[in-house]
Design a protein around this motif. Structure first.
Motif, mmCIF file in Angstrom:
data_model
loop_
_atom_site.group_PDB
_atom_site.id
_atom_site.type_symbol
_atom_site.label_atom_id
_atom_site.label_comp_id
_atom_site.label_asym_id
_atom_site.label_seq_id
_atom_site.Cartn_x
_atom_site.Cartn_y
_atom_site.Cartn_z
ATOM 1 N N ASN A 192 55.799 8.492 53.770
ATOM 2 C CA ASN A 192 55.801 9.039 52.228
ATOM 3 C C ASN A 192 57.190 8.029 51.598
ATOM 4 N N MET A 193 56.539 7.660 50.435
ATOM 5 C CA MET A 193 57.866 6.702 49.961
ATOM 6 C C MET A 193 59.150 7.154 49.691
ATOM 7 N N LEU A 194 59.283 8.420 49.586
ATOM 8 C CA LEU A 194 60.551 9.083 49.644
ATOM 9 C C LEU A 194 61.353 8.902 50.686
ATOM 10 N N THR A 195 60.521 9.377 51.834
ATOM 11 C CA THR A 195 61.256 9.068 53.337
ATOM 12 C C THR A 195 61.607 7.622 53.429
ATOM 13 N N VAL A 196 61.010 6.581 52.920
ATOM 14 C CA VAL A 196 61.304 5.278 53.087
ATOM 15 C C VAL A 196 62.612 5.033 52.301
ATOM 16 N N VAL A 197 62.690 5.680 50.998
ATOM 17 C CA VAL A 197 63.748 5.397 50.312
ATOM 18 C C VAL A 197 65.089 5.821 50.928
#
Length: 192
Positions: free
Chosen positions: A108-113
């Protein structure tokens, strides 16, 4: 008759809405692919930076015995240098282990952020650990130099060490700034 026109207009609006929705979904998929591709490229840059840090650590470890042979530095100092570099290598591995480019598509992009924010903060906080260790190591290095070498030679060697420290510090701070800037770019790209 009027009901029929309203019904036809409604049907036409529904079909236009469906076409618009489909195009919007396609555009969103394309934007996500572009973002993922860009983020993957930036993470690859961070990974190459990580590898460069490992090379510097290995180089310093390999040169540690040279201290002993070139100016009779104590084996304790050489061992401390190796331990310092191993610590730096471990810290680098610890910072980067969660963030690999292959994980970008599956996460998930939020996890990457979140992971990029953690990496960014650790690079900011690293100076709080590295500077005291570096000062202690440099103090010991100067003590070794002035204990085992002629005063004139020791002064020139100390000047060489200081020159290397300035050049290396400049390169290291620039690399650190580039990593932090890249992290900021990844975060802003994903959040936008």
């Amino acid at each position: 008759m009027e009901e029929m026109n309203v019904s036809e207009e409604l049907e036409q609006m529904r079909s236009e809405y469906a076409v618009l929705k489909r195009k919007l979904n396609e555009q969103e998929v394309i934007n996500n692919k572009l973002i993922i591709s860009s983020v993957r490229g930036k993470i690859n840059y961070l990974t190459s930076h990580e590898r460069m840090e490992y090379v510097f650590c290995l180089l310093a470890i390999a040169l540690s015995p040279v201290y002993h042979t070139s100016f009779s530095a104590s084996w304790a100092f050489c061992a401390a240098t190796v331990l310092f570099m191993l610590f730096c290598g471990y810290w680098t591995w610890k910072r980067h282990r969660e963030l690999k480019s292959g994980n970008v598509e599956s996460e998930n992009m939020l996890t990457v952020v979140k992971k990029v924010r953690v990496l960014r903060q650790e690079y900011i906080d690293w100076l709080k650990i590295a500077i005291p260790l570096l000062v202690a190591w440099l103090g010991w290095l100067f003590a070794e130099i002035f204990m085992h070498l002629d005063r004139q030679v020791a002064i020139f060697m100390a000047l060489g060490v200081m020159s290397g420290l300035i050049i290396g510090g400049f390169i290291g701070l620039r690399m650190r700034r580039n990593v932090i800037r890249t992290c900021d770019e990844i975060i802003s790209q994903i959040e936008d």
